[in-house]
Scaffold this motif. Structure first.
Motif: not given
Length: 617
Positions: A153-156, A444-454, A459-470, A475-477
């Motif tokens: 949820t955060n990359l600095r 790897a074959d380019g198909t969605p893998n079943g994880a949460d997507g956008p 839907e409004e996204i606030t930062t920092p990403i609240p826990d638990p994320p949905t 955020v790229l910091d």
């Protein structure tokens, strides 16, 4: 009188021998505390006094006092062994009874509880599911379940962009209509950084050889194709046609049996064995035949009513290069004019071409299922928005697994720096944060893998990403990014996600915190050992198994975390040895033995005196 005095001395010496012997027998007992017998003399006395010349009545044992001095600390091979360096006792739960001990030989039972070798459970302050320590005291338990994955949820990114870098400009030249016949018997030189490549094309050169020679020059790509428009055949009667397609050396007769439409004719042409020949029909019914290798293409067809049709086309070569072209030795006006066209200067970003960006860095991030993905940041220096005074600007492109995210496939992020090389803003945000909310995790074959997507639309996204994320948003910091006149460097790059992991080991800190280590490189606190101290340690009552219990004389325990207040610290993979000095105890044993012999001599002498009196006549 002398008999009683000697007898009391025998009793006292016997107790002293017992205490010394117990100390010697436990010289190797972990956590044992040695004891010492304390004696007091006896005098006969009455309510009104003891007389002017009182004679003692012997000795009595006043107390057997334990010494709680620090024992030596020795290392072991067990990671859960602990030694207390300083004051304090481990708190143990013995089936509901609370005991206290300095013996830290611990292990794990079948249910994962931390216990000593008598299966008494070690007490401590438990941690929640996120590893946060609480003030709740309970049995310490090691959970052996897999550690659940955590999405990023955060990359600095803490890095420096080299201010000495120049704005990139690529020279791109495109020639898309050079006839194969015009290129034959030509000589072309490509120059770049003082190096040159000269391509000589023979008069009878095959098209494939021409393309191969051109591509052998550094920075040059080439291809050839021949397209032959046959015309409008939407109303043709194909049952009376004969059609031949191909180059002069290998013509192909097309089987028209059953063909009734131009679309069927197109399909029949594409089915011939020479896969370099294809066909297409536009919306107006015009048939075009293409030879993908650029050879001369011929098409012949005839029917009973129309005259023969015979048409051919020569291949066209397309060339793309960022090199300067000089020394065109050409007999063809078309070629000379084409190569003399000025290059187009652009700064088109291409992640596959390192010449189109100044810097790049990659890191691993994780989706909600714990799958890893490669995120790459590209940095391209741009012309200064302030005309080169006081402000610098860089474009930031982001990709995950080779696909653009953050909308950078259309518009890059803009990072601006002031005259001191400090970050002013990213996309106008003074904190330098970029919200990535358009990432769909894929296999790897380019198909969605079943994880949460956008996040869902709207839907409004606030930062920092609240826990638990949905969602997959993170955020790229870039807030710590600088632009100084030094080499590009990544000072630090951290993200808060990780894959699932299995328990691989345990560590104990000086503060008694139990850390679980997992195969994914993560660690998590499972709890903290509790220690207890007493106002009167000598008031504790020993109950065996190197443990003590609370008494009225000891006072209530003061329980806290190790290395706080007056409590000692924890040494992991260590135990506290007995504090018995074996040499001293052996000397005490000799002294106790002599005392016993001397008191026995008193009784013997009194007996002799008494016997003398009895023998008087």
């Amino acid at each position: 009188m002398a008999f009683n005095t000697g007898l009391s001395g025998l009793r006292a010496s016997s107790v002293d021998l017992d205490v010394t012997g117990n100390n010697i027998s436990n010289a190797s007992t972990v956590g044992f505390k040695g004891s010492k017998a304390e004696f007091g003399d006896l005098y006969a006395s009455g309510f009104l006094g003891s007389g002017s010349n009182p004679i003692g009545d012997g000795v009595r044992v006043q107390d057997v006092k334990q010494s709680f001095g620090q024992g030596n600390i020795s290392f072991t091979d067990n990671g859960l062994d602990m030694a207390i360096d300083g004051d304090g006792f481990f708190v143990l739960n013995n089936g509901g009874e609370v005991r206290y001990s300095r013996a830290g030989q611990f292990g794990i039972d079948k249910d994962g509880f931390v216990t000593n070798n008598q299966n008494m459970r070690v007490q401590g302050f438990v941690a929640d599911d996120d590893g946060n320590l609480s003030g709740i005291q309970d049995d310490l338990q090691i959970e052996t379940d897999n550690l659940a994955p955590k999405r990023t949820t955060n990359l600095r990114s803490d890095l420096n962009l080299d201010s000495r870098e120049s704005v990139l400009e690529s020279q791109v030249r495109n020639w898309n209509s050079l006839s194969v016949d015009d290129l034959r018997d030509e000589s072309v030189t490509f120059e770049y950084d003082g190096q040159s490549s000269t391509i000589d094309i023979d008069a009878d050169e095959a098209v494939s050889d021409i393309v191969g020679k051109l591509q052998s020059a550094s920075g040059v790509s080439a291809s050839a194709a021949t397209s032959l428009p046959v015309g409008d055949m939407s109303d043709a009667d194909f049952s009376t046609f004969r059609l031949t397609v191909g180059d002069e050396s290998s013509p192909r007769d097309i089987d028209l049996d059953g063909v009734t439409t131009v679309e069927e004719l197109e399909s029949r042409i594409r089915q011939i064995s020479d896969q370099s020949i294809s066909a297409s029909v536009d919306e107006d019914g015009v048939l075009s035949i293409t030879h993908n290798s650029g050879e001369t293409l011929r098409a012949e067809y005839e029917n009973d009513s129309d005259p023969d049709f015979d048409e051919s086309a020569t291949g066209v070569v397309s060339i793309n290069t960022d090199r300067t072209v000089t020394g065109v030795d050409s007999t063809s006006t078309t070629v000379a004019e084409a190569f003399n066209v000025a290059p187009e200067r652009i700064n088109a970003f291409n992640p596959q071409d390192q010449r189109t960006y100044n810097h790049a860095t990659s890191t691993t991030i994780y989706d909600s299922l714990g799958n890893s993905h490669d995120m790459t940041q590209f940095f391209v220096k741009q012309p200064s928005p302030g005309g080169g005074v006081g402000t610098s600007e860089w474009s930031v492109y982001t990709q995950i697994d080779g696909e653009f995210v953050g909308g950078t496939d259309e518009t890059p992020h803009r990072a601006r720096f002031n005259q001191d090389g400090e970050l002013q803003s990213v996309n106008g945000d003074p904190n330098g944060e970029i919200l990535i909310d358009d990432w769909t995790p894929k296999d790897a074959d380019g198909t969605p893998n079943g994880a949460d997507g956008p996040p869902a639309d709207g839907e409004e996204i606030t930062t920092p990403i609240p826990d638990p994320p949905t969602s997959s948003a993170f955020v790229l910091d870039l807030g710590n990014t600088t632009q100084y006149g030094s080499e590009f460097g990544v000072n630090d790059q951290q993200q808060n996600g990780y894959a699932t992991g299995r328990l691989s080991g345990l560590d104990v800190s000086d503060e008694g915190v139990l850390f679980a280590r997992y195969t994914n490189g993560q660690s998590k606190s499972l709890g903290q050992v509790a220690l207890a101290s007493f106002n009167n340690t000598n008031g504790l009552s020993p109950v065996g198994e190197t443990t003590w219990v609370e008494t009225f004389e000891s006072g209530q325990p003061i329980i806290g975390a190790p290395d706080t207040g007056t409590l000692g610290s924890i040494n992991a993979s260590s135990v506290e040895e007995s504090n018995v000095d074996l040499s001293e105890e052996l000397v005490n044993l000799i002294i106790a033995q002599r005392n016993y012999q001397a008191n026995a001599k008193t009784i013997e002498t009194s007996d002799a005196v008494t016997q003398t009196i009895i023998n008087l006549r």
